[in-house]
Structures are given as structure tokens and as C-alpha cells.
Write a protein that holds these residues in place. Sequence first.
Motif, PDB file in Angstrom:
ATOM      1  N   MET A 139       1.224  -1.028   0.163  1.00 55.55           N
ATOM      2  CA  MET A 139       0.128   0.021   0.277  1.00 55.55           C
ATOM      3  C   MET A 139       0.411   1.074  -0.113  1.00 55.55           C
ATOM      4  N   ILE A 140       0.362   2.369  -0.666  1.00 54.91           N
ATOM      5  CA  ILE A 140       1.763   3.514  -0.817  1.00 54.91           C
ATOM      6  C   ILE A 140       1.013   4.462  -0.347  1.00 54.91           C
ATOM      7  N   MET A 141       1.348   5.523   0.986  1.00 52.54           N
ATOM      8  CA  MET A 141       0.491   6.612   1.256  1.00 52.54           C
ATOM      9  C   MET A 141       1.322   7.836   0.504  1.00 52.54           C
ATOM     10  N   ILE A 142       0.515   8.551   0.750  1.00 53.55           N
ATOM     11  CA  ILE A 142       1.634  10.239   0.865  1.00 53.55           C
ATOM     12  C   ILE A 142       1.127  11.221   1.600  1.00 53.55           C
ATOM     13  N   PHE A 143       1.917  11.435   2.602  1.00 53.03           N
ATOM     14  CA  PHE A 143       1.828  12.694   3.036  1.00 53.03           C
ATOM     15  C   PHE A 143       2.267  13.486   2.489  1.00 53.03           C
ATOM     16  N   ASP A 144       1.635  14.870   2.773  1.00 47.97           N
ATOM     17  CA  ASP A 144       2.361  16.037   3.059  1.00 47.97           C
ATOM     18  C   ASP A 144       2.662  16.371   3.935  1.00 47.97           C
ATOM     19  N   THR A 145       3.477  17.877   3.801  1.00 51.77           N
ATOM     20  CA  THR A 145       4.965  17.966   4.600  1.00 51.77           C
ATOM     21  C   THR A 145       3.652  19.344   5.601  1.00 51.77           C
ATOM     22  N   ILE A 146       4.484  19.647   6.747  1.00 51.05           N
ATOM     23  CA  ILE A 146       2.976  20.626   7.339  1.00 51.05           C
ATOM     24  C   ILE A 146       4.468  21.897   7.380  1.00 51.05           C
ATOM     25  N   GLY A 147       6.190  21.588   7.195  1.00 48.88           N
ATOM     26  CA  GLY A 147       6.735  22.760   7.359  1.00 48.88           C
ATOM     27  C   GLY A 147       8.118  22.257   7.209  1.00 48.88           C
ATOM     28  N   TYR A 148       9.083  22.700   8.037  1.00 52.89           N
ATOM     29  CA  TYR A 148      10.627  21.906   8.174  1.00 52.89           C
ATOM     30  C   TYR A 148      11.322  23.202   8.987  1.00 52.89           C
ATOM     31  N   ALA A 149      11.930  22.024   9.185  1.00 50.83           N
ATOM     32  CA  ALA A 149      12.920  22.711  10.747  1.00 50.83           C
ATOM     33  C   ALA A 149      14.037  23.385  10.124  1.00 50.83           C
ATOM     34  N   GLN A 150      14.277  24.940  10.944  1.00 51.75           N
ATOM     35  CA  GLN A 150      15.724  24.750  10.798  1.00 51.75           C
ATOM     36  C   GLN A 150      16.185  25.362  12.098  1.00 51.75           C
ATOM     37  N   THR A 151      17.612  23.997  11.872  1.00 48.64           N
ATOM     38  CA  THR A 151      18.570  24.113  12.926  1.00 48.64           C
ATOM     39  C   THR A 151      19.710  24.434  12.291  1.00 48.64           C
ATOM     40  N   ALA A 152      20.300  24.128  13.733  1.00 51.62           N
ATOM     41  CA  ALA A 152      21.994  24.899  13.702  1.00 51.62           C
ATOM     42  C   ALA A 152      23.132  23.014  12.378  1.00 51.62           C
TER      43      ALA A 152
END
Length: 158
Positions: free
Chosen positions: A1-14
Motif C-alpha cells: 500500500m502506498i501512502m502519501i503525506f504532505d509536509t506541514i513545515g520544516y525544521a530550521q536547526t544548527a
Amino acid sequence: MIMIFDTIGYAQTAYKTINDMPIQGVGIADNLAQIVIDKSLQPGLQDLAEFSHIYVIFHLHKMSEPALTVIPFLDTKPHGIFATRSPKRPNPIGLSIAEIDHIEDNIIYVKDIDLLDGTPILDIKPYIQAFDNIKNTRDGWYEQGMDPKKTRSDGRFK
């Protein structure tokens, strides 16, 4: 089974590379980072600042091939992937707990996060002590006592 998710954002880190980044967040990472949520989802952050910590669910976007057995950072013996927190998972999904410092607009400022810069965020959920702090648990092979505060990421999971 293939699932597709959309990202809700991203991390900004060092952390620009996996080398020398903390292998877990809470109590180990000692940093301030940002979880940048898509502006269209900002209303979903309502009331989140009332919580002290969140679960951050993310895509392990820099992982290469998965492995069913790995030698985790805190041991010298191989273990099954599902008995570790190794990123080389069949489904490259990660989970971290982070302390909320504050929230401004669509940005959650968090302490103690162990994510690479640019990590895609799949979901955020509040940490609720009554549900999430389970007493009398067993920690399997981890109970051998290696210190996660002195162990850093290396090249084994590239």
C-alpha cells in the motif's frame, strides 16, 4: 500500500550534517531551533503554547537504504531495527520530543531538538504527561547504561 503525506513545515536547526549532531533531543541537544509551519496551517497552532512539550513527527529525508538490523549509537551489538531508534527504518519516519520555548506566528521555537536543518515536518502533537509518562517500563538493551549525552551521531546511518 502506498501512502502519501504532505509536509506541514520544516525544521530550521544548527545541524547541517548528521555528523556530531545529538542522537536524541530532550536533555541532550541543548539548542534553540525553529519548526516553521506552513502559513496556511497557522490556525492549527491555536492553544499549542499552553503545552510545555510537543512530539515532532518528521521524515528522515537524508537516510539511504533501510536496514533490518543495525548497531545503534548507544551499543556495540546489532539489534533489530524495531528495537532501536535508528533512522534506517523501512518507513523513514522520525519522532522527537521538544520543549516549546515560544510561538510566534507560524513558527514554533523549540529547545532540545535533534533534527537536521531542513527536515520535513509531518505532524506536531502535544505531549500530555497523563498519557505519555508511563511508569514501570522496561528499556531493553538500552539499560546497559551508555551515556547518550556523551555519544554523538557519526557516519553509520548515512
